[in-house]
Design an enzyme around this catalytic site. Structure first.
Site, PDB file in Angstrom:
ATOM      1  N   ASP A  62       0.993  -0.898   0.026  1.00  0.00           N
ATOM      2  CA  ASP A  62       0.303  -0.096   0.379  1.00  0.00           C
ATOM      3  C   ASP A  62       1.101   1.445   0.197  1.00  0.00           C
ATOM      4  O   ASP A  62       2.094   1.747   0.125  1.00  0.00           O
ATOM      5  CB  ASP A  62      -1.149  -0.170   1.349  1.00  0.00           C
ATOM      6  N   ASP A  64      -0.526   5.378   1.186  1.00  0.00           N
ATOM      7  CA  ASP A  64      -0.653   5.929   2.380  1.00  0.00           C
ATOM      8  C   ASP A  64      -0.322   5.515   3.987  1.00  0.00           C
ATOM      9  O   ASP A  64      -1.354   4.357   3.737  1.00  0.00           O
ATOM     10  CB  ASP A  64      -1.974   6.895   2.223  1.00  0.00           C
ATOM     11  N   GLU A 109     -13.814   4.489   7.169  1.00  0.00           N
ATOM     12  CA  GLU A 109     -13.218   3.972   6.651  1.00  0.00           C
ATOM     13  C   GLU A 109     -12.478   2.713   7.650  1.00  0.00           C
ATOM     14  O   GLU A 109     -12.153   1.519   7.741  1.00  0.00           O
ATOM     15  CB  GLU A 109     -12.141   4.689   5.757  1.00  0.00           C
ATOM     16  N   LYS A 228      -9.696  -3.358  -3.484  1.00  0.00           N
ATOM     17  CA  LYS A 228      -8.622  -3.186  -3.205  1.00  0.00           C
ATOM     18  C   LYS A 228      -8.007  -5.284  -4.260  1.00  0.00           C
ATOM     19  O   LYS A 228      -7.424  -5.410  -5.056  1.00  0.00           O
ATOM     20  CB  LYS A 228      -7.024  -3.368  -2.425  1.00  0.00           C
ATOM     21  N   ASP A 255      -1.845  -0.481   5.629  1.00  0.00           N
ATOM     22  CA  ASP A 255      -1.942  -0.315   7.064  1.00  0.00           C
ATOM     23  C   ASP A 255      -3.388  -0.391   7.295  1.00  0.00           C
ATOM     24  O   ASP A 255      -3.428  -0.047   7.815  1.00  0.00           O
ATOM     25  CB  ASP A 255      -1.588   1.236   6.913  1.00  0.00           C
TER      26      ASP A 255
HETATM   27  N1  LIG Z   1      -7.483  13.418   2.373  1.00  0.00           N
HETATM   28  C1  LIG Z   1      -8.158  12.582   1.976  1.00  0.00           C
HETATM   29  N2  LIG Z   1      -7.530  11.320   2.170  1.00  0.00           N
HETATM   30  C2  LIG Z   1      -7.849  10.291   0.867  1.00  0.00           C
HETATM   31  C3  LIG Z   1      -9.310  10.687   0.376  1.00  0.00           C
HETATM   32  N3  LIG Z   1      -9.535  10.052  -0.306  1.00  0.00           N
HETATM   33  C4  LIG Z   1      -8.538   8.474   0.145  1.00  0.00           C
HETATM   34  N4  LIG Z   1      -7.747   9.163   1.495  1.00  0.00           N
HETATM   35  C5  LIG Z   1      -6.616   8.334   1.706  1.00  0.00           C
HETATM   36  O1  LIG Z   1      -6.261   7.812   1.221  1.00  0.00           O
HETATM   37  C6  LIG Z   1      -6.031   6.537   1.777  1.00  0.00           C
HETATM   38  C7  LIG Z   1      -5.740   5.235   0.665  1.00  0.00           C
HETATM   39  O2  LIG Z   1      -4.721   5.307   0.016  1.00  0.00           O
HETATM   40  P1  LIG Z   1      -3.906   3.698   0.460  1.00  0.00           P
HETATM   41  O3  LIG Z   1      -2.483   4.252  -0.665  1.00  0.00           O
HETATM   42  O4  LIG Z   1      -3.268   3.762   1.882  1.00  0.00           O
HETATM   43  O5  LIG Z   1      -4.488   3.238  -0.472  1.00  0.00           O
HETATM   44  C8  LIG Z   1      -7.419   6.041   2.712  1.00  0.00           C
HETATM   45  O6  LIG Z   1      -6.740   5.606   3.211  1.00  0.00           O
HETATM   46  C9  LIG Z   1      -8.399   7.199   2.580  1.00  0.00           C
HETATM   47  O7  LIG Z   1      -7.485   7.636   4.124  1.00  0.00           O
HETATM   48  C10 LIG Z   1      -9.360  12.402   0.726  1.00  0.00           C
HETATM   49  O8  LIG Z   1     -10.378  12.594  -0.385  1.00  0.00           O
HETATM   50  N5  LIG Z   1      -9.142  12.586   1.235  1.00  0.00           N
HETATM   51 MG   LIG Z   2      -2.514   3.269   3.236  1.00  0.00          MG
END
Ligand SMILES: Nc1nc2c(ncn2[C@@H]2O[C@H](COP(=O)(O)O)[C@@H](O)[C@H]2O)c(=O)[nH]1
Ligand SMILES: [Mg+2]
Length: 318
Positions: A62, A64, A109, A228, A255
């Site tokens: 992943d 973020d 989420e 995913k 994460d």
């Molecule tokens: N600040 C914002 N965060 C967002 C938005 N849409 C999604 N997200 C965050 O991105 C991660 C997903 O990325 P990953 O690489 O971890 O898969 C996810 O956890 C969301 O919290 C947004 O519009 N604004």
């Molecule tokens: Mg992530």
């Protein structure tokens, strides 16, 4: 650490073999941050990775809050979407809408008492509203602005991520970054960190631009945190896994609880070692993370544990 020492462990200690988990923990040096639900299963996975060697391995991670840090000295880092939404280069209207959507949907989420199925409609709603906000903005975003945003982004890769990605590149091990974030920005951040290496591929949400470099549309289908497993099965991506049929072993890093299924696209997967970064709500979320991941790293803002495993797989593989 939760340890259940079964027969395998007892046989190994009788044979004076040091379990691989112990070797990794020793090299890592911070075992208090490591939680393992089933020691025997994790030991067996590590043995498969080491005995099959680097030529049988692929990495799926992943982005973020996994490849990127969750916080720096307690200050939360941005997500790739967050960088864009909070940038001075977007209108106040987009900024305000992004904050309102994040405040509404992010708690859903990370809610561990809702199932992925219950959350999915909300996640789709979040991304559709977020993308509509960007598309209805005037002026619309420019491709050149994405490059600019990446330079100033408060997105810091986890410590020793450079070492991880360069080790994978040197050992010719493919690394897939499977992100529900904004792929354009992820790729720019890799470039800014000089780790946009040929063995690294990004599957994510992508902005598409017209011939003037102005935002035209977003890639479809949306990749959100809980689909995913489907995203990797999408037509555009099956070729990626088709080419990696000779690599049935996987180190998976995430994460979110939605990240545990990122290896669904791997053909005839064999040993899939799942490593989860628990970044927040430690007490409340630890049981669910230990059920989902083979290894849980609690508040570890580095890639040291994975680097310790790779050292065994690449350099100690017999
Ligand atoms: N600040 C914002 N965060 C967002 C938005 N849409 C999604 N997200 C965050 O991105 C991660 C997903 O990325 P990953 O690489 O971890 O898969 C996810 O956890 C969301 O919290 C947004 O519009 N604004
Ligand atoms: Mg992530």
């Amino acid at each position: 650490m939760v340890l259940r020492k079964g027969l395998l462990y007892q046989l190994m200690s009788w044979a004076k073999m040091t379990p691989l988990v112990d070797q990794v923990l020793k090299a890592y040096g911070r075992s208090e941050q490591v939680k393992i639900q089933n020691l025997e299963h994790t030991e067996k996975l590590l043995r498969s990775l080491v005995s099959s060697g680097p030529q049988s391995l692929q990495v799926i991670t992943d982005f973020d809050a996994t490849l990127s840090r969750y916080h720096v000295n307690g200050k939360k880092c941005e997500s790739s979407y967050g960088v864009i939404a909070h940038s001075p280069l977007v209108t106040k209207k987009v900024k305000d809408e992004a904050i309102e959507l994040f405040d509404k949907y992010y708690p859903i989420e990370i809610n561990v008492s809702m199932t992925a199925e219950e959350k999915t409609p909300y996640m789709i709603e979040w991304y559709e509203k977020s993308h509509d906000s960007f598309l209805s903005s005037s002026p619309r975003l420019k491709l050149s602005q994405i490059t600019e945003m990446a330079k100033d982004a408060h997105v810091i890769l986890r410590d020793n991520s450079h070492k991880l990605l360069k080790t994978l590149h040197k050992a010719n091990i493919p690394a897939l970054i499977l992100s529900a974030g904004m792929g354009n920005l992820v790729e720019e951040i890799l470039k800014v960190n000089s780790v946009n290496l040929p063995n690294v591929k990004v599957i994510a949400n992508f902005m598409k631009f017209d011939e003037t470099g102005t935002l035209k549309e977003f890639s479809e289908p949306v990749v959100h945190v809980y689909n995913k497993n489907e995203a990797v099965l999408h037509d555009d991506h099956t070729a990626y896994f088709e080419n990696l049929k000779s690599r049935p072993n996987v180190i998976l890093m995430g994460d979110s609880l939605g990240d545990v299924n990122m290896a669904s696209g791997v053909q005839e997967a064999s040993a899939v070692l799942k490593i989860g970064f628990l970044n927040t709500h430690f007490e409340e979320h630890l049981p669910a993370y230990m059920e989902s991941y083979d290894v849980v790293l609690v508040d570890d803002q580095s890639m040291d544990f994975i680097n310790s495993i790779l050292d065994l797989v690449i350099y100690d593989a017999n």
